[in-house]
Write an enzyme that holds these catalytic residues in place. Structure first.
Site, short mmCIF file in Angstrom:
data_model
loop_
_atom_site.label_atom_id
_atom_site.label_comp_id
_atom_site.label_asym_id
_atom_site.label_seq_id
_atom_site.Cartn_x
_atom_site.Cartn_y
_atom_site.Cartn_z
N ARG A 129 -45.55 -0.67 28.92
CA ARG A 129 -45.53 -2.08 28.31
C ARG A 129 -45.28 -2.55 29.74
O ARG A 129 -44.14 -2.72 30.10
CB ARG A 129 -44.81 -2.53 27.31
CG ARG A 129 -44.56 -4.09 27.02
CD ARG A 129 -45.92 -4.77 26.35
NE ARG A 129 -45.57 -5.94 25.92
CZ ARG A 129 -46.15 -7.02 26.76
NH1 ARG A 129 -46.66 -6.78 28.12
NH2 ARG A 129 -45.89 -8.27 26.46
N HIS A 134 -40.30 -13.19 28.99
CA HIS A 134 -40.57 -13.92 27.79
C HIS A 134 -40.04 -15.33 28.07
O HIS A 134 -39.04 -15.41 28.66
CB HIS A 134 -40.26 -13.35 26.52
CG HIS A 134 -40.37 -11.95 26.42
ND1 HIS A 134 -41.77 -11.43 26.01
CD2 HIS A 134 -40.00 -10.79 26.37
CE1 HIS A 134 -41.97 -10.44 25.98
NE2 HIS A 134 -40.92 -9.53 26.07
N GLU A 138 -34.88 -11.01 23.51
CA GLU A 138 -35.59 -9.74 23.04
C GLU A 138 -34.44 -8.66 22.65
O GLU A 138 -33.73 -8.32 23.40
CB GLU A 138 -36.61 -9.15 24.03
CG GLU A 138 -37.17 -7.76 23.47
CD GLU A 138 -38.18 -6.97 24.48
OE1 GLU A 138 -39.00 -7.91 25.08
OE2 GLU A 138 -38.01 -6.27 24.93
N HIS A 177 -38.77 -7.51 32.79
CA HIS A 177 -38.34 -6.05 32.22
C HIS A 177 -39.66 -5.18 32.12
O HIS A 177 -40.74 -5.88 32.10
CB HIS A 177 -37.54 -6.03 30.91
CG HIS A 177 -38.08 -6.92 30.12
ND1 HIS A 177 -38.13 -8.42 29.89
CD2 HIS A 177 -38.85 -6.52 29.08
CE1 HIS A 177 -38.86 -8.93 28.89
NE2 HIS A 177 -39.26 -7.66 28.29
N GLU A 201 -45.95 -12.26 20.92
CA GLU A 201 -46.18 -11.00 21.89
C GLU A 201 -47.42 -11.19 22.76
O GLU A 201 -47.59 -10.58 24.06
CB GLU A 201 -46.01 -9.63 21.26
CG GLU A 201 -46.11 -8.55 22.21
CD GLU A 201 -44.94 -8.49 23.08
OE1 GLU A 201 -44.96 -7.62 24.10
OE2 GLU A 201 -43.96 -9.25 22.86
#
Length: 423
Positions: A129, A134, A138, A177, A201
């Site tokens: 990923r 974001h 999370e 991340h 997402e």
């Protein structure tokens, strides 16, 4: 609790996928609104619910009805409408990429859930990923396999760790991340929980997309790249993509500078390895919040295991709504709301449950295997009130006046908070 022998239960994949290939918020509100016979014993129900009035000579989705007996023909104590409290990842659209997939249950699918959103994601062995960040915090739990995670701090230090089944991580909003699937299993699967109901997402800041939308001369000036290097950069987002397995964790840490750049903050937590916070003959609960996982300042969680027939006692939470994820087993939940409303729903692995703020509820294991589920809150601490504990802390005459029971009967209520009660 989360041992290898139970791995298949922990990531149970229900057979309902074959007939639940639809997805809209309307399903959560009305899919179980019709009535059908044979759900349970009905001797004490209203006549119209138990006689010929309940028959349905028309079309029925029999497999769905069989999975949801209490939802379809509720107990006679249910009354009124409290809005949707159920959805399932098994009817959520999957985004498939080379290297894995993702799907989500947000406020769009479960409208009352304004505080938390869930994303279920899979990465094959070696797949990423990609590097991203974001707008929301999370929280995550590993459901299968192994992964390597990284997160950068504003001071330039970086955290790198390997996580396995039952481990958690927490990345604050805006912190860049990554996640990469490892061996020896085929990568990993995990649940992500974000502290925004309308989070998506699909709407994340991706490093591939950023460089694709930055003029070449700016990239050259900013990063000392020559034209040949710039020509190799991605022209569109990667999101999830396959890659080679990394070096060992120790080698990766050494390669970036070792202890001199090591994060002083711990972003992962070994939830499966911690002793139960509360354990009874009916099951156990592990609670993780900012008190034992300091970085988790905005999301608190409880991992609950109920043995067959056991009950998560009648209770409520004073500081947040509750977002649930069911990992294994089968259960039912009744949610109580004013004025004079109650709704019962059935839950299976891969389902999401929702309880409005401060609403009373219980969860009962109705299957023949352990029921395992997460309780999630947008809060820094996990808090709950027990109805039993409340009753026993009141003067007996006060309880008698309210419930019409004598003092000897009152003393049958457990005096202390049980959390889990054996069946």
């Amino acid at each position: 609790m989360i041992d290898k022998e139970k791995e298949s239960e922990f990531v149970e994949s229900p057979s309902r996928r074959s007939f639940l290939e639809v997805g809209s918020a309307a399903i959560a509100a009305v899919a179980f609104a019709g009535v059908a016979a044979n759900a349970q014993q009905r001797e004490d129900t209203r006549n119209a619910e138990g006689d010929h009035s309940s028959s349905d000579p028309g079309q029925e989705n029999k497999p769905l009805l069989d999975e949801n007996p209490n939802s379809n023909t509720p107990p006679p104590t249910d009354h009124g409408d409290i809005g949707p409290i159920w959805y399932s990842f098994d009817i959520a659209r999957k985004r498939l990429e080379e290297g894995g997939w993702t799907h989500q249950v947000t406020q769009r699918e479960l409208p009352p859930s304004t505080e938390l959103t869930g994303v279920n994601m899979r990465l094959t062995r070696g797949s990423f990923r990609e590097l991203h960040w974001h707008t929301a915090d999370e929280w995550a739990i590993m459901l299968y396999g192994n992964a390597r995670v990284t997160v950068l701090n504003p001071d330039g230090t970086i955290f790198i760790d390997d996580v396995t089944r039952g481990d958690l991580w927490y990345f604050p909003a805006g912190y860049p991340h990554s996640i990469q699937g490892l061996g020896p299993d085929d990568g990993c699967e995990f649940l992500l929980v974000f502290d925004q109901g309308l989070f998506s997402e699909d709407n994340t800041f991706l490093i591939s997309s950023w460089v694709a939308h930055t003029p070449p001369e700016i990239l050259q000036k900013n990063s000392n790249l020559d034209q040949s290097a710039i020509a190799k950069l991605p022209k569109e987002e990667l999101y999830i993509f396959p890659a080679d397995l990394p070096a060992s964790l120790a080698r990766d840490k050494a390669a970036i500078g070792g202890r001199s750049v090591e994060s002083p903050i711990q972003y992962t937590f070994k939830m499966a390895a911690m002793p139960p916070t509360k354990k009874t003959s009916g099951g156990e609960v592990r609670i993780v919040d900012s008190r034992n996982f300091p970085v988790s300042k905005n999301i608190a969680a409880g991992l609950v295991t109920l043995k067959p027939g056991a009950l998560r006692e009648l209770h409520w939470h004073p500081n947040a709504s509750e977002w649930q994820f069911y990992l294994a087993g089968k259960g039912r939940m009744t949610v109580f709301m004013p004025p004079d409303r109650a709704r019962t729903m059935d839950f299976n692995a891969n389902d999401v449950g929702f309880i409005p703020p401060v609403a009373g509820h219980y969860i009962e294991n109705t299957g023949d295997t352990d029921l395992v589920f997460l309780e999630m809150f947008k809060a820094d601490q996990y808090m709950d009130f027990s109805m039993n504990n409340w009753i026993r802390r009141l003067p007996p005459e006060m309880v008698t006046a309210h419930l019409n029971i004598d003092e000897a009967t009152i003393r049958k209520f457990p005096a202390e908070k049980q959390v889990v009660i054996a069946g």
